[in-house]
Design an enzyme around this catalytic site. Structure first.
Site, PDB file in Angstrom:
ATOM      1  N   GLY B 344       0.606  -1.487  -0.304  1.00 50.11           N
ATOM      2  CA  GLY B 344       0.050   0.303  -0.001  1.00 50.11           C
ATOM      3  C   GLY B 344       0.939   0.828  -0.079  1.00 50.11           C
ATOM      4  CD  GLU B 368      24.442  -4.487 -20.569  1.00 49.07           C
ATOM      5  OE1 GLU B 368      24.697  -4.791 -21.212  1.00 49.07           O
ATOM      6  OE2 GLU B 368      25.014  -3.293 -19.755  1.00 49.07           O
ATOM      7  CB  SER B 371      11.405  -6.035 -24.033  1.00 51.51           C
ATOM      8  OG  SER B 371      11.919  -5.862 -22.207  1.00 51.51           O
TER       9      SER B 371
END
Lengths: 109, 388
Positions: B344, B368, B371
């Site tokens: 929370g 690097e 994705s």
């Protein structure tokens, strides 16, 4: 965002500090001639952020100084950037940063 | 494939785990939450300890005085070393020593004398300069920095960005185009001293990662002698590419360590925090987050260790390294995000390390090789070269 802090210095006194918020960020202290004495930051462990840090400076150093501050979440890299810019301009750290052992690996601009 | 650690690996893992618990965590209690460096005294003291442990210089080959650790053990240790607040980008604050720059092991004897050995002795620092404003994911095409032949050397002109450590370095490995007609076969790696005329750190690039900034460089007519060409002329791209592939495995492992820590915190908090008269841990929505986290951690660990084993066997591991980097960075991002949700409001405060991991983990999906590039690499290998 400019590399150097370009805001006008304000008197380091209770009236002006009252308007500073408790956020994280960086600040510069100067004497009455506008010569920078110290560059500091309010980090995640500062209980009252910039306002708390500057209050502490006023308490330790007393009246007669000036300050300017910048709210910045990237306070660590911004702090180093300001110091590097100062060294680039003056050839050495601000007088009151010179004894700080954590600045031994400061980069160059 | 047996991915369980050997007895010897278990011992080293336990040693490093204890080091993080007893040496790093107590120091962090007093450091700024965004710190990525220790004071010089603590750094020196802890470096002496890692030397005593025989683990200093774990990325340095044994013949150069390194710890002689294989890639599988290195991966297992990377998972341990990142399990603290600064661990993602400053595992154990660097007290286990850095690798230097791996490309320098391929340097000439003269270059090793001038650059590699001083780096290993801690006398010089280097940086890796590949990415440019025109792009970082496709360096073969994006590199616009040029090197033109002049006398017994080369003139370099161009810009680099997102370069770590250039402002503190004594030299850098800079990649420049030496033959415009050859694409990836026209790039060369140069060793450039930062005091060479024309080298300038133009500015710091502030990012989500508050402490560890990047820099932007200006290369203005720098003369680099032939003696500072690293490797063969026009063969720089393969040198950069090999380094990027190898780095993906420990890079993935660092993400997993942070995910493990986040999960531990989430479980502990879910057990003790009560809402509407019962612990959070009794709520199905929380249980599912914990289970999803565990699946993400275990699959990431499996895929990353598989990549490390493949690399250790000497077999091609480019696809496996891409899978590891892709999965570990994305899965760990989900884990940290869930852990924040479970905590929370406290989850987003600087009192806990989760907010720092959340910011830094976001960068892991880009650094690097993002994705999308990892998927591209894997797709090339799965579908064959003619489909890209």
């Amino acid at each position: 965002m400019a590399i150097r802090l370009e805001k006008t210095f304000l008197p380091l006194d209770a009236d002006h500090l009252h308007r500073v918020k408790g956020q994280l960020g960086v600040y510069e202290l100067a004497d009455n001639d506008g010569q920078t004495l110290y560059i500091g930051f309010a980090g995640g462990r500062s209980p009252f952020g910039l306002r708390g840090e500057l209050d502490g400076q006023l308490e330790r150093r007393g009246p007669g100084l000036r300050f300017r501050a910048e709210v910045n979440m990237q306070y660590t890299s911004r702090y180093r950037e300001l110091l590097m810019a100062y060294v680039s301009d003056h050839g050495e750290l601000p007088p009151d940063n010179q004894q700080d052992p954590t600045l031994h690996k400061l980069g160059r601009l | 494939m047996d991915l369980d650690p050997t007895d010897e690996q278990r011992q080293v893992i336990e040693q490093v785990r204890r080091f993080v618990r007893e040496e790093i965590l107590p120091l962090e209690a007093n450091l700024d939450p965004d710190a990525d460096e220790l004071g010089p005294e603590d750094h020196e003291r802890l470096t002496a300890k890692t030397r005593e442990m025989g683990l200093y210089g774990m990325d340095i080959p044994e013949e150069y005085g390194g710890a002689g650790i294989d890639i599988v053990t290195r991966t297992l240790l990377a998972i341990e070393m990142s399990q603290h607040r600064a661990g993602l980008y400053a595992p154990c604050y660097g007290v286990f020593g850095g690798a230097g720059l791996a490309q320098l092991y391929e340097a000439t004897e003269d270059q090793k004398e001038r650059y590699l050995h001083p780096v290993l002795r801690g006398e010089k620092r280097g940086f890796f300069g590949l990415t440019e404003p025109s792009g970082g994911s496709d360096p073969a095409r994006a590199i616009r920095t040029t090197a033109t032949r002049e006398g017994n050397g080369w003139r370099l002109n161009g810009e680099k960005t997102f370069i770590s450590g250039a402002d503190r370095a004594d030299f850098g490995l800079l990649f420049a185009r030496t033959d415009a007609s050859k694409g990836r076969g026209g790039i060369t790696c140069f060793i450039v001293d930062t005091d060479m005329e024309g080298f300038k750190v133009r500015r710091i690039v502030h990012t989500l990662r508050s402490a560890h900034y990047a820099t932007e460089l200006e290369l203005n007519n720098i003369f680099v002698p032939d003696a500072n060409v690293l490797g063969e002329v026009n063969a720089g791209f393969s040198m950069a590419s090999t380094r990027l592939t190898q780095n993906r495995i420990p890079y993935a492992a660092g993400c997993i360590g942070v995910a493990i820590c986040s999960q531990k915190m989430a479980i502990e908090y879910a057990r003790q925090r009560e809402t509407f008269g019962a612990p959070l841990a009794t709520r199905q929505s929380i249980q599912w987050m914990i289970v999803d986290n565990e699946i993400d951690i275990r699959t990431s660990r499996w895929i990353t260790l598989e990549a490390a084993h493949k690399a250790a066997s000497g077999a091609p591991f480019r696809t496996e390294a891409a899978f590891a980097k892709l999965l570990a960075s994305e899965a760990s991002s989900r884990v940290v995000d869930n852990a924040i949700q479970i905590h929370g409001g406290y989850g987003v405060t600087k009192d806990l390390p989760l907010e720092r991991w959340y910011r830094e983990m976001r960068i892991r999906r880009i650094g690097e090789g993002p994705s999308e590039v990892q998927r591209l690499i894997a797709a090339r290998d799965l579908l064959g070269g003619s489909f890209h």
